[in-house]
Design a protein around this motif. Structure first.
Motif, PDB file in Angstrom:
ATOM      1  N   ALA A 143      30.567  42.060  33.991  1.00  0.00           N
ATOM      2  CA  ALA A 143      31.846  41.471  34.693  1.00  0.00           C
ATOM      3  C   ALA A 143      31.726  39.938  34.599  1.00  0.00           C
ATOM      4  O   ALA A 143      30.771  39.270  34.524  1.00  0.00           O
ATOM      5  N   GLN A 144      32.923  39.361  34.323  1.00  0.00           N
ATOM      6  CA  GLN A 144      33.200  37.747  34.407  1.00  0.00           C
ATOM      7  C   GLN A 144      34.111  37.486  35.385  1.00  0.00           C
ATOM      8  O   GLN A 144      35.215  38.302  35.287  1.00  0.00           O
ATOM      9  N   GLU A 145      33.944  36.483  36.470  1.00  0.00           N
ATOM     10  CA  GLU A 145      35.194  35.971  37.086  1.00  0.00           C
ATOM     11  C   GLU A 145      36.180  35.084  36.480  1.00  0.00           C
ATOM     12  O   GLU A 145      35.797  34.608  35.782  1.00  0.00           O
ATOM     13  N   VAL A 146      37.321  35.531  36.804  1.00  0.00           N
ATOM     14  CA  VAL A 146      38.729  35.149  35.954  1.00  0.00           C
ATOM     15  C   VAL A 146      39.602  34.901  37.180  1.00  0.00           C
ATOM     16  O   VAL A 146      39.832  35.494  38.081  1.00  0.00           O
TER      17      VAL A 146
ATOM     18  N   ARG B 152      42.409  36.339  41.597  1.00  0.00           N
ATOM     19  CA  ARG B 152      41.305  36.372  41.322  1.00  0.00           C
ATOM     20  C   ARG B 152      40.631  37.575  40.967  1.00  0.00           C
ATOM     21  O   ARG B 152      41.015  38.828  41.578  1.00  0.00           O
TER      22      ARG B 152
ATOM     23  N   THR C 126      27.155  43.876  35.544  1.00  0.00           N
ATOM     24  CA  THR C 126      26.309  42.965  34.591  1.00  0.00           C
ATOM     25  C   THR C 126      27.333  42.552  33.653  1.00  0.00           C
ATOM     26  O   THR C 126      27.253  41.444  32.853  1.00  0.00           O
TER      27      THR C 126
ATOM     28  N   TRP D  88      40.651  44.671  34.823  1.00  0.00           N
ATOM     29  CA  TRP D  88      39.956  43.891  35.641  1.00  0.00           C
ATOM     30  C   TRP D  88      39.993  44.772  36.979  1.00  0.00           C
ATOM     31  O   TRP D  88      40.684  45.831  37.161  1.00  0.00           O
TER      32      TRP D  88
ATOM     33  N   TYR E 139      37.516  40.350  38.684  1.00  0.00           N
ATOM     34  CA  TYR E 139      36.559  40.723  37.729  1.00  0.00           C
ATOM     35  C   TYR E 139      36.997  41.026  36.480  1.00  0.00           C
ATOM     36  O   TYR E 139      37.924  42.110  36.512  1.00  0.00           O
ATOM     37  N   GLU E 140      36.704  40.611  35.234  1.00  0.00           N
ATOM     38  CA  GLU E 140      37.174  41.037  33.873  1.00  0.00           C
ATOM     39  C   GLU E 140      36.202  41.810  33.436  1.00  0.00           C
ATOM     40  O   GLU E 140      34.905  41.333  33.159  1.00  0.00           O
ATOM     41  N   PHE E 141      36.247  42.627  32.693  1.00  0.00           N
ATOM     42  CA  PHE E 141      35.455  43.676  31.892  1.00  0.00           C
ATOM     43  C   PHE E 141      35.732  43.579  30.526  1.00  0.00           C
ATOM     44  O   PHE E 141      37.010  43.874  30.332  1.00  0.00           O
ATOM     45  N   ASP E 142      34.737  43.712  29.608  1.00  0.00           N
ATOM     46  CA  ASP E 142      35.314  43.856  28.204  1.00  0.00           C
ATOM     47  C   ASP E 142      35.225  45.199  27.945  1.00  0.00           C
ATOM     48  O   ASP E 142      34.191  45.874  28.159  1.00  0.00           O
TER      49      ASP E 142
ATOM     50  N   ARG F  74      40.514  44.810  27.506  1.00  0.00           N
ATOM     51  CA  ARG F  74      39.791  44.604  28.833  1.00  0.00           C
ATOM     52  C   ARG F  74      40.531  45.164  30.057  1.00  0.00           C
ATOM     53  O   ARG F  74      41.514  45.630  29.852  1.00  0.00           O
TER      54      ARG F  74
END
Length: 151
Positions: free
Chosen positions: A23-26, A97, A21, A45, A99-102, A43
């Protein structure tokens, strides 16, 4: 299964869902520097496609590649341990490509859910040990090939 691939698969479905939840796609184009050794590790990935080269800077400012990461691999572990600075540099070896996480958000999640935090910590520690051994081997090989003049 590699050590790095275990990051997401090591989690229970519920913990994996909670982590994802955040994660953001980069994406990163080929040859782009993703982060620099010594920079703020805020961050991390999980690579979905493509490859990322990890490197270390030598005293003469040359970079030596120490590992190549692939889909499923964790990119970045320095975010978990103070002083939260990158121990390696990273560059997209191909189109990537991920998933990036803060990192601060994930650390808060780990504080709120100690069982999730413990599994992440153990898994990342295994990844860290593997990466350091790989880097050590590459640096010894570099030293051997270049007669020790650089190191």
């Amino acid at each position: 299964m590699t050590q790095a691939t275990r990051l997401l698969s090591a989690l229970s479905p519920d913990h994996r869902h909670r982590l994802m939840t955040l994660a953001q796609e980069v994406s990163f184009p080929q040859d782009v520097r993703i982060f620099e050794e010594g920079g703020a590790a805020d961050r991390f990935w999980v690579i979905r496609s493509g490859s990322v080269s990890l490197d270390l800077s030598l005293p003469d400012r040359r970079r030596v590649g120490v590992d190549l990461l692939h889909p499923g691999d964790l990119l970045g572990w320095s975010w978990m341990f103070p002083p939260h600075q990158w121990d390696f540099g990273a560059e997209a070896f191909s189109q990537v490509r991920a998933y990036e996480f803060d990192a601060p958000a994930v650390r808060r999640l780990c504080d709120d859910e100690p069982a999730l935090g413990l599994v992440l910590l153990r898994t990342i520690a295994e990844i860290l040990a593997h990466r350091l051994e790989t880097a050590r081997t590459k640096l010894i090989e570099h030293y051997r090939l270049h007669g020790g003049a650089v190191l």
